[in-house]
Design a protein around this motif. Structure first.
Motif, PDB file in Angstrom:
ATOM      1  N   UNK A   1       0.810  -1.184   0.000  1.00 15.16           N
ATOM      2  CA  UNK A   1       0.000   0.000   0.000  1.00 15.16           C
ATOM      3  C   UNK A   1       0.861   1.259   0.000  1.00 15.16           C
ATOM      4  N   UNK A   2       1.540   1.533  -1.099  1.00 17.62           N
ATOM      5  CA  UNK A   2       2.399   2.707  -1.153  1.00 17.62           C
ATOM      6  C   UNK A   2       1.615   4.015  -1.053  1.00 17.62           C
ATOM      7  N   UNK A   3       0.406   4.047  -1.530  1.00 17.14           N
ATOM      8  CA  UNK A   3      -0.401   5.265  -1.459  1.00 17.14           C
ATOM      9  C   UNK A   3      -0.694   5.675  -0.032  1.00 17.14           C
ATOM     10  N   UNK A   4      -0.938   4.704   0.830  1.00 22.81           N
ATOM     11  CA  UNK A   4      -1.235   4.984   2.233  1.00 22.81           C
ATOM     12  C   UNK A   4      -0.014   5.573   2.929  1.00 22.81           C
ATOM     13  N   UNK A   5       1.157   5.029   2.630  1.00 22.23           N
ATOM     14  CA  UNK A   5       2.387   5.548   3.239  1.00 22.23           C
ATOM     15  C   UNK A   5       2.655   6.984   2.810  1.00 22.23           C
ATOM     16  N   UNK A   6       2.439   7.276   1.529  1.00 20.87           N
ATOM     17  CA  UNK A   6       2.650   8.636   1.038  1.00 20.87           C
ATOM     18  C   UNK A   6       1.684   9.607   1.700  1.00 20.87           C
ATOM     19  N   UNK A   7       0.449   9.180   1.875  1.00 21.33           N
ATOM     20  CA  UNK A   7      -0.543  10.039   2.520  1.00 21.33           C
ATOM     21  C   UNK A   7      -0.151  10.310   3.972  1.00 21.33           C
ATOM     22  N   UNK A   8       0.301   9.279   4.659  1.00 15.27           N
ATOM     23  CA  UNK A   8       0.717   9.411   6.054  1.00 15.27           C
ATOM     24  C   UNK A   8       1.920  10.347   6.171  1.00 15.27           C
ATOM     25  N   UNK A   9       2.894  10.181   5.287  1.00 12.80           N
ATOM     26  CA  UNK A   9       4.059  11.062   5.309  1.00 12.80           C
ATOM     27  C   UNK A   9       3.677  12.506   4.993  1.00 12.80           C
ATOM     28  N   UNK A  10       2.734  12.684   4.098  1.00 13.80           N
ATOM     29  CA  UNK A  10       2.252  14.026   3.781  1.00 13.80           C
ATOM     30  C   UNK A  10       1.580  14.687   4.976  1.00 13.80           C
ATOM     31  N   UNK A  11       0.802  13.909   5.719  1.00 12.12           N
ATOM     32  CA  UNK A  11       0.150  14.445   6.916  1.00 12.12           C
ATOM     33  C   UNK A  11       1.172  14.816   7.983  1.00 12.12           C
ATOM     34  N   UNK A  12       2.198  13.982   8.144  1.00 10.18           N
ATOM     35  CA  UNK A  12       3.253  14.275   9.123  1.00 10.18           C
ATOM     36  C   UNK A  12       3.998  15.550   8.721  1.00 10.18           C
ATOM     37  N   UNK A  13       4.298  15.684   7.434  1.00  9.77           N
ATOM     38  CA  UNK A  13       4.996  16.883   6.957  1.00  9.77           C
ATOM     39  C   UNK A  13       4.145  18.133   7.171  1.00  9.77           C
ATOM     40  N   UNK A  14       2.853  18.038   6.886  1.00 11.03           N
ATOM     41  CA  UNK A  14       1.967  19.190   7.075  1.00 11.03           C
ATOM     42  C   UNK A  14       1.869  19.569   8.552  1.00 11.03           C
TER      43      UNK A  14
END
Length: 96
Positions: A1-14
């Motif tokens: 689930x690479x999409x989920x990881x990218x979303x999670x990293x985006x939320x952490x960055x924000x």
């Protein structure tokens, strides 16, 4: 689930950018500065001012300067507290 990881990293960055924009910009540039909790320049300057006021008050035997130095030293101590932000968010006691 690479999409989920990218979303999670985006939320952490924000969230990081929202909490401490200076740290987030420096991290993105590759030169991370210490987070806000570890930047205590103002606290050290206030402590130096407090010691000058306290020393002057003791030398001149002036009570108001002594009290001012002690109050400023207390403020500097409060600024050095790393958990200062956590205590601002008061939680009301549960109601029964």
């Amino acid at each position: 689930m690479p999409g989920t990881d990218d979303k999670l990293l985006g939320e952490i960055a924000a969230r990081t950018y929202r909490d401490d924009p200076r740290f987030a910009r420096a991290l993105r540039a590759g030169r991370p500065c210490p987070p806000r909790e570890y930047r205590r320049t103002r606290a050290w300057l206030l402590l130096a001012l407090a010691l000058v006021a306290l020393g002057t008050g003791i030398t001149l035997a002036h009570g108001l300067l002594i009290v001012t130095g002690m109050v400023l030293a207390g403020m500097a101590g409060e600024l050095c507290d790393p958990q200062r932000g956590a205590r601002r968010q008061r939680v009301s006691p549960p109601r029964f």
